[in-house]
Design an enzyme around this catalytic site. Structure first.
Site, PDB file in Angstrom:
ATOM      1  N   SER A   7       0.836  -1.194   0.000  1.00 33.56           N
ATOM      2  CA  SER A   7       0.000   0.000   0.000  1.00 33.56           C
ATOM      3  C   SER A   7       0.873   1.247   0.000  1.00 33.56           C
ATOM      4  CB  SER A   7      -0.905   0.008   1.228  1.00 33.56           C
ATOM      5  OG  SER A   7      -1.424   1.306   1.406  1.00 33.56           O
ATOM      6  N   HIS A  32      -0.964  -1.099  -4.317  1.00 30.20           N
ATOM      7  CA  HIS A  32      -2.288  -0.797  -3.759  1.00 30.20           C
ATOM      8  C   HIS A  32      -2.374   0.711  -3.528  1.00 30.20           C
ATOM      9  CE1 HIS A  32      -5.863  -1.967  -1.363  1.00 30.20           C
ATOM     10  NE2 HIS A  32      -5.500  -1.029  -0.513  1.00 30.20           N
ATOM     11  N   ASP A  34      -4.565   3.728  -2.188  1.00 26.77           N
ATOM     12  CA  ASP A  34      -5.683   4.019  -1.290  1.00 26.77           C
ATOM     13  C   ASP A  34      -6.207   5.432  -1.518  1.00 26.77           C
ATOM     14  OD1 ASP A  34      -6.046   1.701   0.527  1.00 26.77           O
ATOM     15  OD2 ASP A  34      -3.920   2.068   0.926  1.00 26.77           O
ATOM     16  N   MET A  36      -8.879   8.209  -0.470  1.00 25.75           N
ATOM     17  CA  MET A  36      -9.749   8.543   0.672  1.00 25.75           C
ATOM     18  C   MET A  36     -10.285   9.956   0.502  1.00 25.75           C
ATOM     19  SD  MET A  36      -7.379   7.246   3.759  1.00 25.75           S
ATOM     20  CE  MET A  36      -6.704   5.596   3.831  1.00 25.75           C
ATOM     21  N   HIS A  65      -8.018   1.144  -4.386  1.00 24.31           N
ATOM     22  CA  HIS A  65      -8.985   0.923  -3.305  1.00 24.31           C
ATOM     23  C   HIS A  65      -9.692   2.245  -3.019  1.00 24.31           C
ATOM     24  CE1 HIS A  65      -9.474  -0.198   1.271  1.00 24.31           C
ATOM     25  NE2 HIS A  65     -10.638  -0.100   0.648  1.00 24.31           N
ATOM     26  N   MET A  67     -11.962   4.443  -1.055  1.00 21.19           N
ATOM     27  CA  MET A  67     -12.665   4.649   0.220  1.00 21.19           C
ATOM     28  C   MET A  67     -13.360   5.994   0.097  1.00 21.19           C
ATOM     29  SD  MET A  67      -9.727   3.157   2.724  1.00 21.19           S
ATOM     30  CE  MET A  67      -8.489   3.324   1.473  1.00 21.19           C
ATOM     31  N   MET A 136     -11.624  -6.064   4.821  1.00 23.52           N
ATOM     32  CA  MET A 136     -10.810  -5.152   5.635  1.00 23.52           C
ATOM     33  C   MET A 136     -10.523  -5.805   6.984  1.00 23.52           C
ATOM     34  SD  MET A 136     -10.131  -2.387   3.898  1.00 23.52           S
ATOM     35  CE  MET A 136      -9.257  -1.621   5.255  1.00 23.52           C
ATOM     36  N   ASP A 174      -6.640  -6.506   3.982  1.00 20.52           N
ATOM     37  CA  ASP A 174      -6.013  -5.185   4.032  1.00 20.52           C
ATOM     38  C   ASP A 174      -6.121  -4.606   5.444  1.00 20.52           C
ATOM     39  OD1 ASP A 174      -5.117  -2.612   3.557  1.00 20.52           O
ATOM     40  OD2 ASP A 174      -6.768  -2.036   2.239  1.00 20.52           O
TER      41      ASP A 174
HETATM   42  C1  DX5 Z   1      -6.356   1.476   5.403  1.00 24.08           C
HETATM   43  C2  DX5 Z   1      -5.907   1.209   3.987  1.00 24.08           C
HETATM   44  C3  DX5 Z   1      -4.775   0.263   3.917  1.00 24.08           C
HETATM   45  C4  DX5 Z   1      -3.532   0.714   4.640  1.00 24.08           C
HETATM   46  C5  DX5 Z   1      -2.790  -0.514   5.038  1.00 24.08           C
HETATM   47  O1  DX5 Z   1      -7.568   2.098   5.391  1.00 24.08           O
HETATM   48  O2  DX5 Z   1      -6.964   0.685   3.208  1.00 24.08           O
HETATM   49  O3  DX5 Z   1      -4.492  -0.120   2.581  1.00 24.08           O
HETATM   50  O4  DX5 Z   1      -2.700   1.552   3.906  1.00 24.08           O
HETATM   51  O5  DX5 Z   1      -1.683  -0.154   5.762  1.00 24.08           O
HETATM   52  P1  DX5 Z   1      -1.017  -1.136   6.841  1.00 24.08           P
HETATM   53  O6  DX5 Z   1      -0.511  -2.318   6.100  1.00 24.08           O
HETATM   54  O7  DX5 Z   1       0.074  -0.292   7.419  1.00 24.08           O
HETATM   55  O8  DX5 Z   1      -2.075  -1.490   7.839  1.00 24.08           O
HETATM   56 ZN    ZN Z   2      -6.403  -0.240   1.242  1.00 24.86          ZN
END
Ligand code: DX5
Ligand code: ZN
Length: 238
Positions: A7, A32, A34, A36, A65, A67, A136, A174
């Site tokens: 990620s 990956h 993310d 947000m 991903h 969110m 998750m 994840d």
């Molecule tokens: C959290 C994200 C993850 C996050 C994982 O909401 O969706 O992808 O970056 O990070 P680690 O591996 O540090 O938990």
């Molecule tokens: Zn993620």
């Protein structure tokens, strides 16, 4: 096929392209990304323009991903930015299946993510139309949290349902994944491991990725997406 998807959230954003190259060299098949929006989760990261920009630096598979609330508003932007897999949250909109169908109609892989409190059964009716389910293992929003092992029971339930119904699907986990708990996750039925801090905070990403690969050896689930074919053009689903 077992896949590690580091990620980017835990990477140095000032040199994102170089960070992607680093994990690619270390054996990661996906990156990956993310996204947000500060609404669906209490944090903000980056959007399609940043993804489009780093797309030019690498041909690794972009595992995006989302969110974000009402993700249907932005699917075209992420397709155009070069996403290979788009994951939306079950909890983020009224009709997730129609968004999944739209993503797949554009020859992109589509996945549904479920938060820790969402039961696994919600994805069963959609499973045949999904390329991947993301379970998750922390509350989404922040990297660096501790994995909630109870979420792995949902992985087990989805894998069992898929097997019983002859569905070959990737299951991604994840949140808080490390070399130490990867075996637990793969034994439950996961075959795509997202790892942010474990990979990017390690002195050597390759050591962590290799440890994760070894921890998965006994559990060959899911087919995974192999190499990316044509950057920026139509994606192949294999
Ligand atoms: C959290 C994200 C993850 C996050 C994982 O909401 O969706 O992808 O970056 O990070 P680690 O591996 O540090 O938990
Ligand atoms: Zn993620």
């Amino acid at each position: 096929m077992f896949i590690v998807s580091p990620s980017i959230l835990a990477a140095d954003f000032s040199v994102m392209g170089a960070e992607i190259k680093k994990v690619e060299k270390a054996g990661a098949k996906y990156i990956h990304l993310d996204v947000m929006d500060g609404m669906f989760v209490p944090n903000m990261s980056f959007g399609a323009p940043v993804i489009a920009s780093v797309r030019k630096t690498s041909s690794i598979i972009f595992d995006v991903h989302l969110m974000i609330t009402e993700p249907q508003r932005y699917i075209d932007d992420f397709l155009k930015a070069g996403a290979d897999i788009i994951t939306i949250h079950y909890e983020s909109c009224e009709d997730p299946l129609s968004v999944i169908r739209y993503i797949r109609s554009k020859e992109c892989r589509a996945a549904i993510a479920i938060k820790p409190a969402t039961p696994p059964e919600v994805v069963y009716p959609m499973l045949k139309e999904l390329d991947m389910v993301l379970v998750m293992t922390v509350e989404p929003g922040f990297g660096g949290q501790k994995m909630k092992p109870e979420c792995l029971e949902k992985v087990r339930a989805i894998r069992t349902y898929a097997n019983e119904n002859g569905i070959d699907i990737d299951i991604q986990v994840d949140g808080g994944l490390t070399p130490d708990n990867t075996k637990m996750a793969t034994e439950a039925g996961a075959n795509v491991i997202v790892a942010g801090s474990a990979v990017f905070n390690a002195p050597k990403a390759k050591v962590v990725i290799d440890q994760m690969k070894r921890a998965s050896e006994l559990y060959p689930f899911g087919s995974g997406l192999g190499e990316r074919v044509d950057v920026g053009k139509v994606r192949k689903r294999g």
